[in-house]
Write a protein that holds these residues in place. Sequence first.
Motif, PDB file in Angstrom:
ATOM      1  N   PRO A  21       0.807  -1.220   0.000  1.00 37.68           N
ATOM      2  CA  PRO A  21       0.000   0.000   0.000  1.00 37.68           C
ATOM      3  C   PRO A  21       0.843   1.275   0.000  1.00 37.68           C
ATOM      4  O   PRO A  21       1.917   1.321   0.598  1.00 37.68           O
ATOM      5  CB  PRO A  21      -0.822  -0.119   1.287  1.00 37.68           C
ATOM      6  N   PHE A  22       0.325   2.283  -0.681  1.00 39.16           N
ATOM      7  CA  PHE A  22       1.013   3.574  -0.764  1.00 39.16           C
ATOM      8  C   PHE A  22       0.926   4.312   0.563  1.00 39.16           C
ATOM      9  O   PHE A  22      -0.093   4.286   1.242  1.00 39.16           O
ATOM     10  CB  PHE A  22       0.375   4.422  -1.866  1.00 39.16           C
ATOM     11  N   ARG A  23       2.008   4.967   0.911  1.00 35.95           N
ATOM     12  CA  ARG A  23       2.012   5.876   2.057  1.00 35.95           C
ATOM     13  C   ARG A  23       2.933   7.044   1.729  1.00 35.95           C
ATOM     14  O   ARG A  23       3.865   6.917   0.938  1.00 35.95           O
ATOM     15  CB  ARG A  23       2.445   5.163   3.346  1.00 35.95           C
ATOM     16  N   LYS A  24       2.699   8.186   2.316  1.00 34.08           N
ATOM     17  CA  LYS A  24       3.459   9.390   2.011  1.00 34.08           C
ATOM     18  C   LYS A  24       4.862   9.358   2.602  1.00 34.08           C
ATOM     19  O   LYS A  24       5.754  10.058   2.148  1.00 34.08           O
ATOM     20  CB  LYS A  24       2.701  10.620   2.499  1.00 34.08           C
ATOM     21  N   GLY A  25       5.061   8.575   3.639  1.00 32.54           N
ATOM     22  CA  GLY A  25       6.372   8.430   4.266  1.00 32.54           C
ATOM     23  C   GLY A  25       6.453   7.090   4.946  1.00 32.54           C
ATOM     24  O   GLY A  25       5.430   6.454   5.213  1.00 32.54           O
ATOM     25  N   SER A  26       7.656   6.626   5.233  1.00 29.58           N
ATOM     26  CA  SER A  26       7.841   5.272   5.774  1.00 29.58           C
ATOM     27  C   SER A  26       7.171   5.087   7.122  1.00 29.58           C
ATOM     28  O   SER A  26       6.796   3.983   7.488  1.00 29.58           O
ATOM     29  CB  SER A  26       9.337   4.957   5.881  1.00 29.58           C
ATOM     30  N   GLY A  27       7.005   6.158   7.881  1.00 35.94           N
ATOM     31  CA  GLY A  27       6.432   6.025   9.214  1.00 35.94           C
ATOM     32  C   GLY A  27       4.993   6.464   9.315  1.00 35.94           C
ATOM     33  O   GLY A  27       4.438   6.555  10.413  1.00 35.94           O
ATOM     34  N   THR A  28       4.354   6.735   8.172  1.00 36.64           N
ATOM     35  CA  THR A  28       2.989   7.250   8.194  1.00 36.64           C
ATOM     36  C   THR A  28       1.972   6.154   7.932  1.00 36.64           C
ATOM     37  O   THR A  28       2.287   5.092   7.407  1.00 36.64           O
ATOM     38  CB  THR A  28       2.814   8.365   7.144  1.00 36.64           C
ATOM     39  N   GLU A  29       0.724   6.451   8.297  1.00 37.70           N
ATOM     40  CA  GLU A  29      -0.363   5.508   8.065  1.00 37.70           C
ATOM     41  C   GLU A  29      -0.715   5.443   6.576  1.00 37.70           C
ATOM     42  O   GLU A  29      -0.535   6.401   5.829  1.00 37.70           O
ATOM     43  CB  GLU A  29      -1.601   5.939   8.864  1.00 37.70           C
ATOM     44  N   VAL A  30      -1.242   4.313   6.161  1.00 39.20           N
ATOM     45  CA  VAL A  30      -1.789   4.182   4.816  1.00 39.20           C
ATOM     46  C   VAL A  30      -3.065   5.021   4.745  1.00 39.20           C
ATOM     47  O   VAL A  30      -3.960   4.862   5.585  1.00 39.20           O
ATOM     48  CB  VAL A  30      -2.102   2.709   4.490  1.00 39.20           C
ATOM     49  N   PRO A  31      -3.182   5.929   3.778  1.00 41.50           N
ATOM     50  CA  PRO A  31      -4.388   6.767   3.696  1.00 41.50           C
ATOM     51  C   PRO A  31      -5.640   5.924   3.457  1.00 41.50           C
ATOM     52  O   PRO A  31      -5.718   5.172   2.496  1.00 41.50           O
ATOM     53  CB  PRO A  31      -4.100   7.679   2.494  1.00 41.50           C
ATOM     54  N   SER A  32      -6.594   6.028   4.347  1.00 41.81           N
ATOM     55  CA  SER A  32      -7.840   5.282   4.216  1.00 41.81           C
ATOM     56  C   SER A  32      -8.861   5.829   5.204  1.00 41.81           C
ATOM     57  O   SER A  32      -8.505   6.276   6.297  1.00 41.81           O
ATOM     58  CB  SER A  32      -7.616   3.797   4.486  1.00 41.81           C
ATOM     59  N   GLU A  33     -10.134   5.773   4.818  1.00 42.81           N
ATOM     60  CA  GLU A  33     -11.203   6.159   5.731  1.00 42.81           C
ATOM     61  C   GLU A  33     -11.581   5.003   6.653  1.00 42.81           C
ATOM     62  O   GLU A  33     -12.335   5.196   7.603  1.00 42.81           O
ATOM     63  CB  GLU A  33     -12.427   6.606   4.937  1.00 42.81           C
ATOM     64  N   LYS A  34     -11.068   3.826   6.354  1.00 44.84           N
ATOM     65  CA  LYS A  34     -11.382   2.644   7.158  1.00 44.84           C
ATOM     66  C   LYS A  34     -10.249   2.402   8.155  1.00 44.84           C
ATOM     67  O   LYS A  34      -9.072   2.499   7.819  1.00 44.84           O
ATOM     68  CB  LYS A  34     -11.559   1.411   6.273  1.00 44.84           C
ATOM     69  N   SER A  35     -10.605   2.061   9.377  1.00 46.40           N
ATOM     70  CA  SER A  35      -9.602   1.836  10.420  1.00 46.40           C
ATOM     71  C   SER A  35      -9.940   0.566  11.203  1.00 46.40           C
ATOM     72  O   SER A  35     -11.017  -0.013  11.052  1.00 46.40           O
ATOM     73  CB  SER A  35      -9.531   3.039  11.370  1.00 46.40           C
ATOM     74  N   PHE A  36      -9.012   0.149  12.047  1.00 46.87           N
ATOM     75  CA  PHE A  36      -9.231  -1.010  12.910  1.00 46.87           C
ATOM     76  C   PHE A  36      -8.451  -0.847  14.205  1.00 46.87           C
ATOM     77  O   PHE A  36      -7.448  -0.134  14.257  1.00 46.87           O
ATOM     78  CB  PHE A  36      -8.816  -2.320  12.219  1.00 46.87           C
ATOM     79  N   LYS A  37      -8.929  -1.492  15.233  1.00 46.47           N
ATOM     80  CA  LYS A  37      -8.188  -1.611  16.491  1.00 46.47           C
ATOM     81  C   LYS A  37      -8.621  -2.899  17.173  1.00 46.47           C
ATOM     82  O   LYS A  37      -9.801  -3.105  17.465  1.00 46.47           O
ATOM     83  CB  LYS A  37      -8.428  -0.435  17.422  1.00 46.47           C
ATOM     84  N   VAL A  38      -7.644  -3.781  17.404  1.00 49.81           N
ATOM     85  CA  VAL A  38      -7.909  -5.044  18.092  1.00 49.81           C
ATOM     86  C   VAL A  38      -6.876  -5.222  19.202  1.00 49.81           C
ATOM     87  O   VAL A  38      -5.737  -4.766  19.090  1.00 49.81           O
ATOM     88  CB  VAL A  38      -7.873  -6.239  17.121  1.00 49.81           C
ATOM     89  N   THR A  39      -7.281  -5.874  20.277  1.00 50.60           N
ATOM     90  CA  THR A  39      -6.393  -6.111  21.411  1.00 50.60           C
ATOM     91  C   THR A  39      -6.533  -7.557  21.868  1.00 50.60           C
ATOM     92  O   THR A  39      -7.527  -8.233  21.573  1.00 50.60           O
ATOM     93  CB  THR A  39      -6.712  -5.164  22.584  1.00 50.60           C
ATOM     94  N   GLY A  40      -5.524  -8.034  22.590  1.00 54.19           N
ATOM     95  CA  GLY A  40      -5.569  -9.408  23.080  1.00 54.19           C
ATOM     96  C   GLY A  40      -4.301  -9.812  23.795  1.00 54.19           C
ATOM     97  O   GLY A  40      -3.628  -8.987  24.418  1.00 54.19           O
ATOM     98  N   LYS A  41      -3.970 -11.089  23.678  1.00 46.24           N
ATOM     99  CA  LYS A  41      -2.811 -11.672  24.363  1.00 46.24           C
ATOM    100  C   LYS A  41      -1.881 -12.338  23.351  1.00 46.24           C
ATOM    101  O   LYS A  41      -2.318 -12.826  22.306  1.00 46.24           O
ATOM    102  CB  LYS A  41      -3.255 -12.731  25.376  1.00 46.24           C
ATOM    103  N   ALA A  42      -0.596 -12.363  23.678  1.00 45.66           N
ATOM    104  CA  ALA A  42       0.408 -13.035  22.847  1.00 45.66           C
ATOM    105  C   ALA A  42       1.199 -14.009  23.695  1.00 45.66           C
ATOM    106  O   ALA A  42       1.603 -13.689  24.815  1.00 45.66           O
ATOM    107  CB  ALA A  42       1.345 -12.009  22.222  1.00 45.66           C
ATOM    108  N   LEU A  43       1.433 -15.198  23.153  1.00 45.51           N
ATOM    109  CA  LEU A  43       2.237 -16.219  23.811  1.00 45.51           C
ATOM    110  C   LEU A  43       3.371 -16.643  22.882  1.00 45.51           C
ATOM    111  O   LEU A  43       3.173 -16.754  21.667  1.00 45.51           O
ATOM    112  CB  LEU A  43       1.397 -17.446  24.163  1.00 45.51           C
ATOM    113  N   PRO A  44       4.576 -16.890  23.418  1.00 46.24           N
ATOM    114  CA  PRO A  44       5.693 -17.307  22.564  1.00 46.24           C
ATOM    115  C   PRO A  44       5.419 -18.654  21.916  1.00 46.24           C
ATOM    116  O   PRO A  44       4.953 -19.588  22.572  1.00 46.24           O
ATOM    117  CB  PRO A  44       6.878 -17.379  23.536  1.00 46.24           C
TER     118      PRO A  44
END
Length: 203
Positions: free
Chosen positions: A51-74
Amino acid sequence: MSITKNSIMIWDGIVTASPSIGATNGSFDVSWEGTLLLHADAADPSTVEDPFRKGSGTEVPSEKSFKVTGKALPVDGVADGNRFKKFTMKFNRGTGWDCDGKKHKDKELQVISSLQWLGSPDGSNSLCTAAGEDGFGRFIGLGYMKPGNRITLCRRSALQASDKRASWDAARVLKATMEEIYDEDEEDITVKPPWKCDVLNVQ
């Protein structure tokens, strides 16, 4: 725009992780947040570019977003606090993701990735895989982690019941991907970005 078996969603966002308080199994509390793009006609995943982005550290331009949370195990089961190795992240909370002007939540979302970008010349160290189920059916995903702990992952949804991949977990997606695109002599993956390989083809 709805999701069909021919569509691919690109999830692009930052993963943050902190050790789970009181845990002895090496678990981390994890959050993944960013923007997403929907490619409606992508039966052939090789047509989907990074996906295109204006800079390496910027978000991909989009009106759609997401946020998910949880647990991680090795993945290796060793509680040593090493964020550079592979973890299985299970996201079961958060606000969900946007599509069709609505907010959706996955019934199941499992992602295998490191928690921190390693910067290794071996692309398999940055490889990320996913599997789960949403309101459109079973899905699998394939992508990689970038600097800044940013995961860019393509997700093939609405898998048919007759599709063997509908029963896969993230570990099985990783196994199939490594078998297809990892070159042991070169010590690197041969398809970049990795979602362009046949693992994400419509079947």
